[in-house]
Design a protein around this motif. Structure first.
Motif, PDB file in Angstrom:
ATOM      1  N   PRO A   1       0.801  -1.234   0.000  1.00 15.88           N
ATOM      2  CA  PRO A   1       0.000   0.000   0.000  1.00 15.88           C
ATOM      3  C   PRO A   1       0.836   1.288   0.000  1.00 15.88           C
ATOM      4  N   ILE A   2       1.976   1.265   0.694  1.00 14.91           N
ATOM      5  CA  ILE A   2       2.836   2.457   0.721  1.00 14.91           C
ATOM      6  C   ILE A   2       3.397   2.731  -0.674  1.00 14.91           C
ATOM      7  N   ALA A   3       3.848   1.662  -1.341  1.00 18.85           N
ATOM      8  CA  ALA A   3       4.395   1.804  -2.695  1.00 18.85           C
ATOM      9  C   ALA A   3       3.326   2.322  -3.646  1.00 18.85           C
ATOM     10  N   LEU A   4       2.117   1.798  -3.522  1.00 21.08           N
ATOM     11  CA  LEU A   4       1.022   2.236  -4.398  1.00 21.08           C
ATOM     12  C   LEU A   4       0.700   3.708  -4.202  1.00 21.08           C
ATOM     13  N   SER A   5       0.780   4.178  -2.946  1.00 21.76           N
ATOM     14  CA  SER A   5       0.487   5.599  -2.682  1.00 21.76           C
ATOM     15  C   SER A   5       1.552   6.502  -3.308  1.00 21.76           C
ATOM     16  N   ILE A   6       2.814   6.060  -3.293  1.00 21.68           N
ATOM     17  CA  ILE A   6       3.897   6.855  -3.900  1.00 21.68           C
ATOM     18  C   ILE A   6       3.716   6.914  -5.414  1.00 21.68           C
ATOM     19  N   LYS A   7       3.405   5.769  -6.022  1.00 16.59           N
ATOM     20  CA  LYS A   7       3.216   5.734  -7.477  1.00 16.59           C
ATOM     21  C   LYS A   7       2.002   6.566  -7.889  1.00 16.59           C
ATOM     22  N   LYS A   8       0.974   6.536  -7.049  1.00 17.79           N
ATOM     23  CA  LYS A   8      -0.213   7.340  -7.346  1.00 17.79           C
ATOM     24  C   LYS A   8       0.094   8.825  -7.260  1.00 17.79           C
ATOM     25  N   ALA A   9       0.886   9.218  -6.247  1.00 15.29           N
ATOM     26  CA  ALA A   9       1.267  10.624  -6.095  1.00 15.29           C
ATOM     27  C   ALA A   9       2.156  11.092  -7.252  1.00 15.29           C
ATOM     28  N   TYR A  10       3.017  10.195  -7.763  1.00 14.42           N
ATOM     29  CA  TYR A  10       3.896  10.530  -8.892  1.00 14.42           C
ATOM     30  C   TYR A  10       3.058  10.734 -10.152  1.00 14.42           C
ATOM     31  N   GLY A  11       2.127   9.846 -10.399  1.00 17.04           N
ATOM     32  CA  GLY A  11       1.129  10.033 -11.436  1.00 17.04           C
ATOM     33  C   GLY A  11       1.598   9.964 -12.868  1.00 17.04           C
ATOM     34  N   LYS A  12       2.854   9.597 -13.112  1.00 17.87           N
ATOM     35  CA  LYS A  12       3.369   9.522 -14.482  1.00 17.87           C
ATOM     36  C   LYS A  12       3.747   8.085 -14.811  1.00 17.87           C
ATOM     37  N   GLU A  13       3.860   7.825 -16.092  1.00 18.45           N
ATOM     38  CA  GLU A  13       4.272   6.492 -16.523  1.00 18.45           C
ATOM     39  C   GLU A  13       5.749   6.294 -16.223  1.00 18.45           C
ATOM     40  N   ILE A  14       6.113   5.131 -15.684  1.00 18.62           N
ATOM     41  CA  ILE A  14       7.502   4.852 -15.303  1.00 18.62           C
ATOM     42  C   ILE A  14       8.143   3.987 -16.382  1.00 18.62           C
ATOM     43  N   ASN A  15       9.277   4.449 -16.881  1.00 20.56           N
ATOM     44  CA  ASN A  15      10.027   3.699 -17.894  1.00 20.56           C
ATOM     45  C   ASN A  15      10.850   2.612 -17.201  1.00 20.56           C
ATOM     46  N   GLU A  16      10.350   1.388 -17.242  1.00 20.02           N
ATOM     47  CA  GLU A  16      11.001   0.299 -16.516  1.00 20.02           C
ATOM     48  C   GLU A  16      12.345  -0.096 -17.133  1.00 20.02           C
ATOM     49  N   GLU A  17      12.584   0.295 -18.385  1.00 25.22           N
ATOM     50  CA  GLU A  17      13.866  -0.035 -19.023  1.00 25.22           C
ATOM     51  C   GLU A  17      15.035   0.694 -18.358  1.00 25.22           C
ATOM     52  N   ALA A  18      14.721   1.801 -17.664  1.00 21.65           N
ATOM     53  CA  ALA A  18      15.775   2.563 -16.994  1.00 21.65           C
ATOM     54  C   ALA A  18      16.175   1.946 -15.655  1.00 21.65           C
ATOM     55  N   ILE A  19      15.447   0.884 -15.243  1.00 22.07           N
ATOM     56  CA  ILE A  19      15.673   0.288 -13.926  1.00 22.07           C
ATOM     57  C   ILE A  19      16.543  -0.961 -14.053  1.00 22.07           C
ATOM     58  N   GLN A  20      17.554  -1.047 -13.189  1.00 26.58           N
ATOM     59  CA  GLN A  20      18.437  -2.218 -13.154  1.00 26.58           C
ATOM     60  C   GLN A  20      18.698  -2.619 -11.707  1.00 26.58           C
ATOM     61  N   ASN A  21      19.127  -3.869 -11.532  1.00 29.17           N
ATOM     62  CA  ASN A  21      19.564  -4.379 -10.209  1.00 29.17           C
ATOM     63  C   ASN A  21      18.505  -4.163  -9.118  1.00 29.17           C
ATOM     64  N   TYR A  22      17.258  -4.462  -9.440  1.00 32.02           N
ATOM     65  CA  TYR A  22      16.173  -4.287  -8.470  1.00 32.02           C
ATOM     66  C   TYR A  22      16.310  -5.317  -7.355  1.00 32.02           C
ATOM     67  N   ASN A  23      16.287  -4.873  -6.111  1.00 30.22           N
ATOM     68  CA  ASN A  23      16.456  -5.782  -4.968  1.00 30.22           C
ATOM     69  C   ASN A  23      15.566  -5.328  -3.814  1.00 30.22           C
ATOM     70  N   GLU A  24      14.565  -6.147  -3.487  1.00 31.44           N
ATOM     71  CA  GLU A  24      13.685  -5.833  -2.355  1.00 31.44           C
ATOM     72  C   GLU A  24      14.200  -6.537  -1.111  1.00 31.44           C
ATOM     73  N   ILE A  25      14.445  -5.768  -0.041  1.00 32.15           N
ATOM     74  CA  ILE A  25      14.958  -6.313   1.220  1.00 32.15           C
ATOM     75  C   ILE A  25      13.801  -6.340   2.214  1.00 32.15           C
ATOM     76  N   SER A  26      13.305  -7.544   2.536  1.00 30.92           N
ATOM     77  CA  SER A  26      12.129  -7.700   3.388  1.00 30.92           C
ATOM     78  C   SER A  26      12.321  -7.007   4.732  1.00 30.92           C
ATOM     79  N   GLY A  27      11.369  -6.146   5.091  1.00 32.67           N
ATOM     80  CA  GLY A  27      11.408  -5.451   6.368  1.00 32.67           C
ATOM     81  C   GLY A  27      12.237  -4.197   6.362  1.00 32.67           C
ATOM     82  N   PHE A  28      12.900  -3.875   5.223  1.00 37.45           N
ATOM     83  CA  PHE A  28      13.755  -2.691   5.148  1.00 37.45           C
ATOM     84  C   PHE A  28      13.319  -1.742   4.036  1.00 37.45           C
TER      85      PHE A  28
END
Length: 707
Positions: free
Chosen positions: A446-473
């Motif tokens: 839900p926190i991530a969704l609120s940030i993306k909603k506030a940004y309101g623009k299309e995100i170019n996923e090709e510009a993203i590399q080395n994505y790493n989600e650290i649970s709890g951090f």
């Protein structure tokens, strides 16, 4: 190495099951069969559920069916899923036949009583009347004796009435069998009506679906509709399958699933669930789940099979009845033969009669029938309030709950987060929000969704590399060559990034770019409207302590806890820390006290499993919630928790009323019978009459209203 055997789970419909003692006998016998690992008979919905390990699945099912037919020839075992696994209308025909037999037998007995017949003629007419009225009882008793099943109600009634004939009490022998059969008839009618009342509570199964096929509307069974097909739901119809509206708008009644009386507005793009009732508009729906996986199918399965998980009280009564009847028979034998041998003036005929009265009283039917009906009624009543209880053991466990532990987000709060302020450092606010949105692009939190909603623009996923989600951090990611770190304060400390923690109420997402602190975003959640009321009601019900566990910041957790009046708050926890907190609480509580954990059923699976009772909030349509929890609240309302506890307390109260009433009446009549004060008439009342009263009392649980 031994080859692993096939493990099967099978349901068998026991058509004709109207005797709770028979259900208990079948369950105990099937449990003892080779290859059976688990077995439970649900008396209310007449179903035997078994798990077995067997090379050939059909062999074990066939053996179980044969066993059932051998034990109870009047019961027809049918495999669920066969063409005949539905109720046949034999009940009314059987009742008419029984009534005809009873009337004919009564007329013959009346002739025997009021005519001047004597000797063999008198005996003959009473024997004919007896056979017409109770021949089936004697036949069942004889068959059961041959099979080693001696101590049941058929044996007791046959022994008592034949004994009456032996001491030349012919009219009483016939009359007692007649009274018993009339009582059994009323009992069967009462039990069947109870079953129908319970079934009516969950009358949410759709009968048909309007399938759009080749430009035409075809009426089909919901089972025939496949994922991706289009159905039409007209005003007044039940939504037959889960799906997404592609055309139309309407108000839908969700009360059958949620207990909510206020209709919900839906339109194109909205999800609808099977069991909803369309109120006004015509809806065109694309099916997203087959019927077997739909919400209504899962709910029906959960409620109908809830009785398979039996409460400790039910298990106690089953064991009690197993030993109680043989003990009473032994006492009756002693009562028949010992007093005439040691008391002067005592006659065998008098004491045998007393012993026969004693036997009639001993049948434990009232307990064996009314208790499962009471628990199943409680489960049905809870389901009408939007509370799914997976077993009567969990319903009974709610009576002993003294500690309730809550997750915060989505449980006590709405879980709808909104960005309330942006605090950049050395970059613009737009840049800070953009970096955070890129970091959260793959997250559905839900926190991530609120940030993306506030940004309101299309995100170019090709510009993203080395994505790493650290649970709890939080998140680590590379965007256009820059290293972005976004998460909580623990993540900043972990990455050795210097920052100052602001004293602000709300959830903070800190952002660092190339190991330099770039600022933070404040996100706020709203407390649910009824959370404070729920906490207050729980304390009124005697809950010793309410605890909130959250991964959020201490300031946020403490603020929410203070506003709601929660006793204890533990913040900044990882999932395994929540389990540790539950275990600490478990170590402090008394042995007979229980802990509920209330979470969203998705992220809190380990804690739901560790608590004595796991309760999932907002489980409507959530497969994960239904799988993880013992009890599922079908709405987002915390106030349903005290409702569930009140239903549990009311159910236990009614169940124990029946136990104490039945045992109390039987104890009084056993004493009266032993001293020769009670006759067989009173004895039959103490058996059949008490059973009827107990069944009617058990059904009061269905009339419980929303609290």
């Amino acid at each position: 190495m031994e080859r692993q055997k096939l493990k099967i789970k099978q349901e068998i419909l026991l058509e004709g099951l109207d005797c709770a003692n028979c259900a208990m006998k079948i369950e105990n016998s099937v449990k003892g069969m080779e290859g059976i690992t688990e077995c439970s008979v649900n008396f209310v919905n007449k179903t035997l559920t078994l798990e077995a390990t067997q090379d050939e699945a059909s062999d074990i099912v066939s053996a179980v069916k044969n066993k059932i037919k051998m034990l109870e020839p009047h019961i027809t075992p049918l495999e669920k899923g066969s063409d005949h696994d539905h109720e046949h209308d034999h009940g009314s025909k059987n009742i008419k036949m029984i009534v005809f037999r009873l009337i004919l037998g009564t007329l013959l007995a009346a002739i025997g009583m009021f005519s001047p017949l004597s000797g063999m003629m008198e005996l003959g007419i009473f024997i004919i009347a007896y056979i017409i009225i109770g021949g089936d009882i004697v036949l069942r008793a004889a068959r059961n004796i041959v099979r080693g099943q001696v101590f049941d109600e058929n044996f007791l009634m046959a022994l008592a009435t034949i004994g009456a004939f032996a001491i030349k009490q012919y009219p009483e022998g016939v009359a007692v069998m007649l009274f018993y059969q009339v009582g059994e008839l009323f009992q069967t009618i009462a039990v069947n009506r109870s079953r129908k009342s319970i079934s009516a509570l969950m009358d949410i199964r759709p009968d048909s679906a309007n399938l759009k096929r080749n430009g035409n509307i075809v009426l089909v069974s919901p089972e025939e509709v496949k994922i991706g097909e289009i159905i039409i739901v007209k005003p007044g119809e039940k939504v037959p399958l889960d799906g997404k509206i592609i055309e139309g708008s309407s108000m839908v009644d969700t009360s059958a699933l949620t207990g909510e009386s206020v209709p919900r507005e839906v339109e194109a793009g909205s999800d609808v669930l099977s069991g909803f009732i369309n109120k006004n508009g015509v809806l065109t729906v694309e099916v997203t789940k087959e019927f077997g996986e739909s919400t209504v199918s899962k709910i029906l399965d959960l409620v109908q099979n809830a009785s398979n998980r039996k409460a400790p009280t039910e298990n106690f009564i089953t064991k009690f009845a197993r030993y109680y009847t043989p003990v009473v028979v032994i006492v009756a034998v002693v009562l028949a033969f010992l007093p005439p041998l040691i008391l002067s003036g005592a006659t065998f005929s008098d004491w045998i009669y007393r012993a026969l009265v004693f036997l009639v009283i001993s049948c434990p039917c009232a307990l064996v029938i009314s208790i499962p009906l009471g628990f199943f009624g409680g489960i049905g009543s809870a389901s009408k309030s939007g509370i799914l209880v997976k077993g009567s053991n969990y319903l009974e466990a709610l009576n002993d709950v003294k500690y309730i532990v809550f997750d915060k987000t989505g449980t006590l709060t709405k879980g709808v987060f909104v960005v309330t302020s942006i605090h950049p450092q050395n970059i613009s606010a737009e840049e800070l929000l953009e970096y955070a949105a890129f970091a959260e692009v793959h997250s559905n939190h839900p926190i991530a969704l609120s940030i993306k909603k506030a940004y309101g623009k299309e995100i170019n996923e090709e510009a993203i590399q080395n994505y790493n989600e650290i649970s709890g951090f939080g998140i680590q990611v590379t965007v256009a060559g820059k290293k972005i770190v976004a998460g909580n304060a623990k993540l900043m400390n972990k990455e050795n990034i210097l920052f100052e923690q602001p004293d602000i109420i709300g959830t903070l997402v800190h952002v660092a770019v190339d190991d330099q602190y770039a600022g933070y975003i404040v996100i706020s959640d709203q407390i649910k409207d009824d959370s404070a009321q729920a906490i207050r009601l729980l304390k009124e019900l005697g809950i010793k302590k309410t605890v909130m566990l959250t991964g959020d910041a201490k300031a946020v957790g403490n603020a929410v806890g203070k506003e709601l009046g929660i006793d204890e708050v533990h913040a900044e926890l990882l999932p395994h820390h929540k389990v540790e907190e539950i275990e600490k609480l478990d170590a402090r509580k008394a042995a007979n006290e229980k802990i509920i954990f209330v979470g969203d059923g998705i992220n809190d699976t380990p804690v739901l499993a560790r608590a004595d009772v796991g309760m999932a909030m907002g489980g409507l349509g959530s497969d994960a919630a239904i799988e993880a929890a013992d009890i599922v609240i079908m709405t987002d309302e915390p106030s349903k928790i005290p409702t569930a506890i009140k239903i549990a307390k009311r159910t236990r109260s009614i169940v124990w009323q029946n136990i104490l009433f039945a045992l109390g009446v039987k104890a009084v009549f056993l004493i009266l019978g032993a001293f020769g004060i009670a006759t067989m008439w009173e004895a039959v009342f103490s058996d059949v009459g008490v059973t009827l009263l107990a069944v009617l009392n058990a059904m009061r649980v269905l009339k419980m209203k929303e609290f």
